[in-house]
Design an enzyme around this catalytic site. Structure first.
Site, mmCIF file in Angstrom:
data_model
loop_
_atom_site.group_PDB
_atom_site.id
_atom_site.type_symbol
_atom_site.label_atom_id
_atom_site.label_comp_id
_atom_site.label_asym_id
_atom_site.label_seq_id
_atom_site.Cartn_x
_atom_site.Cartn_y
_atom_site.Cartn_z
ATOM 1 N N HIS A 42 -28.551 -5.491 -31.055
ATOM 2 C CA HIS A 42 -27.820 -4.244 -31.305
ATOM 3 C C HIS A 42 -28.779 -3.101 -31.629
ATOM 4 O O HIS A 42 -28.711 -2.014 -31.035
ATOM 5 C CB HIS A 42 -26.851 -4.477 -32.474
ATOM 6 C CG HIS A 42 -26.043 -3.282 -32.851
ATOM 7 N ND1 HIS A 42 -24.738 -3.104 -32.440
ATOM 8 C CD2 HIS A 42 -26.347 -2.186 -33.615
ATOM 9 C CE1 HIS A 42 -24.272 -1.968 -32.929
ATOM 10 N NE2 HIS A 42 -25.237 -1.383 -33.649
ATOM 11 N N GLU A 43 -29.697 -3.356 -32.550
ATOM 12 C CA GLU A 43 -30.631 -2.304 -32.964
ATOM 13 C C GLU A 43 -31.682 -2.006 -31.909
ATOM 14 O O GLU A 43 -32.161 -0.869 -31.804
ATOM 15 C CB GLU A 43 -31.296 -2.699 -34.286
ATOM 16 C CG GLU A 43 -30.336 -2.835 -35.455
ATOM 17 C CD GLU A 43 -29.548 -1.555 -35.708
ATOM 18 O OE1 GLU A 43 -30.099 -0.457 -35.485
ATOM 19 O OE2 GLU A 43 -28.381 -1.650 -36.117
ATOM 20 N N HIS A 59 -30.205 0.673 -29.811
ATOM 21 C CA HIS A 59 -30.341 2.004 -30.412
ATOM 22 C C HIS A 59 -31.774 2.529 -30.275
ATOM 23 O O HIS A 59 -31.990 3.691 -29.917
ATOM 24 C CB HIS A 59 -29.976 1.945 -31.900
ATOM 25 C CG HIS A 59 -28.522 1.809 -32.175
ATOM 26 N ND1 HIS A 59 -27.565 2.590 -31.552
ATOM 27 C CD2 HIS A 59 -27.847 0.984 -33.029
ATOM 28 C CE1 HIS A 59 -26.368 2.249 -32.009
ATOM 29 N NE2 HIS A 59 -26.511 1.275 -32.896
#
Length: 494
Positions: free
Chosen positions: A146-147, A150
């Site tokens: 997920h990160e 980003h």
């Protein structure tokens, strides 16, 4: 309720960590060196929260963010569309889940809990302790992916990347990226959307990839394991009714439950479900055999209305009921194995008419929900199980994969299957939760950027747009909080 040992361990561990941190920071001789050590290694400690941040991976993140710019532009543009759709979809899903929870609370229907797509997971309560490794590993990997989404999207949009980190909150691990806030505020709302939606998008991709691995696992493991021949026993619980000298053992291959063929684990579960829902099957026994095997016994009726005609001390005999032309309620205490072996399964006497030999369909007279199940696992003698079918399902672990060589582990396919299932569910849950328009989640920034990109011409004043966003975030936060609170209550208090 949450098990007391789990609560004590978690609270005790965090109290010890926080107490040590407080003592070191209050010590005149150790405070400076301790704070320098924390700063050097990027560590920070607060109540129920431990965090580590580093710049070691910055070079790798910049390498990923500058790889094939056109492809990344398309990749994160698709992710932006998905993130916006997920934001609206998550609200609908949470609304539906909340209604299901309230309905279950009012009607007290226990089956409704299994139908909910989203459930609060509490280790030691509705998550077996034996599955904690899968659970926390899947959460950590989902959070890292997920990160990474980003971080790579931010570098692609020329936002400065400060570092990457991992944290533990109470017992749940997670990850984060540190971006330069001023750069984020200077880029356009569409560029912001690509960054904010990237995490949800990557979780979705991870879930799809895990599903594909799970779906293609028979083909992936084909050189080492074969499937479609039965369900391989990998574990039998010590308290399982199937545990015993004539029960199931690790390495046994189950091929049939009654007259229901078993080619894989799905068939095993389906057959047990059918056996549980349908009435007990009978077995064809000739009149001569019935007369030879039966012996006089006292007949009495149980509290649930069923009839028992065998001694309670007998471990091999079972009371069977049958009917003839004159009487439809006849009972005989018979040795179960002799009756069942080489017998045809039946429902009525009509199923037993063969070669003009008088035969009867004798059915075990058992308590409600209890079944006599014949489990075939050649070359061993058939196991005869008496009990609730679901007890057999819960206490026996199986795999659809049979090793081609003896040195291959029977647990490896199970580990891969289980881990993929956890990745699918937890990565999907992380995508749904983060997409909710709620304070402190990705959904907050997705919503704000979306409103800036779409409502600038309709609502000219910025503070009015911020007010609309605040009200939506307030509602989304209340919806998520209600789901978590009621879900936690359903899991721990009931």
């Amino acid at each position: 309720m949450i098990p007391v040992p789990v609560v004590v361990t978690v609270l005790g561990g965090w109290c010890a960590v926080y107490l040590a941190d407080t003592l070191l920071k209050s010590s005149d001789s150790l405070k400076a060196s301790y704070e320098d050590w924390l700063l050097t290694y990027g560590l920070s400690v607060s109540p129920f929260h431990l965090r580590w941040q580093t710049a070691l991976f910055n070079r790798q993140f910049y390498s990923w963010g500058r790889w094939k710019p056109k492809f990344l532009y398309l990749w994160f543009s698709v992710g932006m569309v998905f993130g916006i759709v997920a934001m609206f979809g998550s609200v609908i899903l949470l609304g539906k889940t909340l209604l299901q929870t309230l309905t279950q609370m009012l009607t007290e229907a226990p089956k409704a809990q299994n139908d909910r797509m989203l459930q609060v997971v509490v280790p030691g309560v509705n998550l077996p302790i034996s599955q904690l490794t899968y659970f926390f590993s899947a959460i950590l990997i989902s959070g890292v992916i997920h990160e990474v989404g980003h971080g790579v999207a931010a570098i692609r949009e020329q936002v400065r990347f400060n570092g990457f980190g991992i944290f533990i909150f109470i017992v749940y691990p997670g990850a984060f990226v540190d971006l330069f806030t001023t750069h984020l505020q200077l880029i356009s709302p569409v560029q912001q959307l690509r960054i904010f939606c990237a995490g949800v998008w990557h979780n979705f991709v991870l879930g799809v990839a895990s599903f594909m691995v799970l779906f293609l696992l028979p083909a992936i493991l084909f050189p080492f394991y074969y499937t479609g021949v039965g369900a391989l026993v990998t574990e039998v619980a010590e308290d399982s009714p199937a545990n015993g000298p004539r029960g199931l053992f690790v390495g046994d291959l189950v091929t049939n439950l009654q007259d229901c063929p078993v080619y894989n684990v799905e068939d095993w579960n389906s057959c047990l479900g059918d056996i549980s829902e349908k009435s007990q099957v009978g077995y064809c026994v000739s009149a001569a055999t019935l007369q030879q095997l039966s012996f006089p016994a006292r007949v009495y009726r149980r509290l649930d209305g069923t009839v028992e005609c065998c001694s309670n001390n007998s471990l091999t005999d079972i009371c069977f009921s049958y009917s003839n032309k004159l009487d439809s309620h006849l009972y005989a205490c018979l040795p179960a194995r002799k009756v069942i072996e080489a017998s045809k399964v039946c429902r009525t006497n009509m199923d037993c008419h063969k070669d003009f030999v008088p035969s009867f369909c004798v059915t075990p007279s058992l308590e409600n929900q209890t079944r006599l199940i014949r489990v075939k696992h050649p070359p061993h003698i058939d196991m005869l199980y008496v009990g609730h079918p679901m007890h057999l399902q819960y206490t026996v672990s199986l795999s659809s994969f049979v090793p081609r060589q003896n040195f291959l582990s029977i647990d490896l396919p199970v580990v891969i299957e289980t881990f993929c299932k956890y990745l699918i569910s937890l990565s999907g849950a992380l995508a749904v939760i983060n997409a909710v328009p709620c304070f402190a989640l990705d959904g907050q920034w997705i919503l704000n950027s979306f409103l800036e990109a779409t409502l600038s011409s309709l609502i000219v004043e910025k503070h009015n747009r911020e007010l609309v966003g605040f009200l939506i975030l307030l509602a989304g936060s209340a919806l998520l909080a209600a789901n978590v609170a009621l879900g936690l209550w359903m899991v721990t208090a009931r």
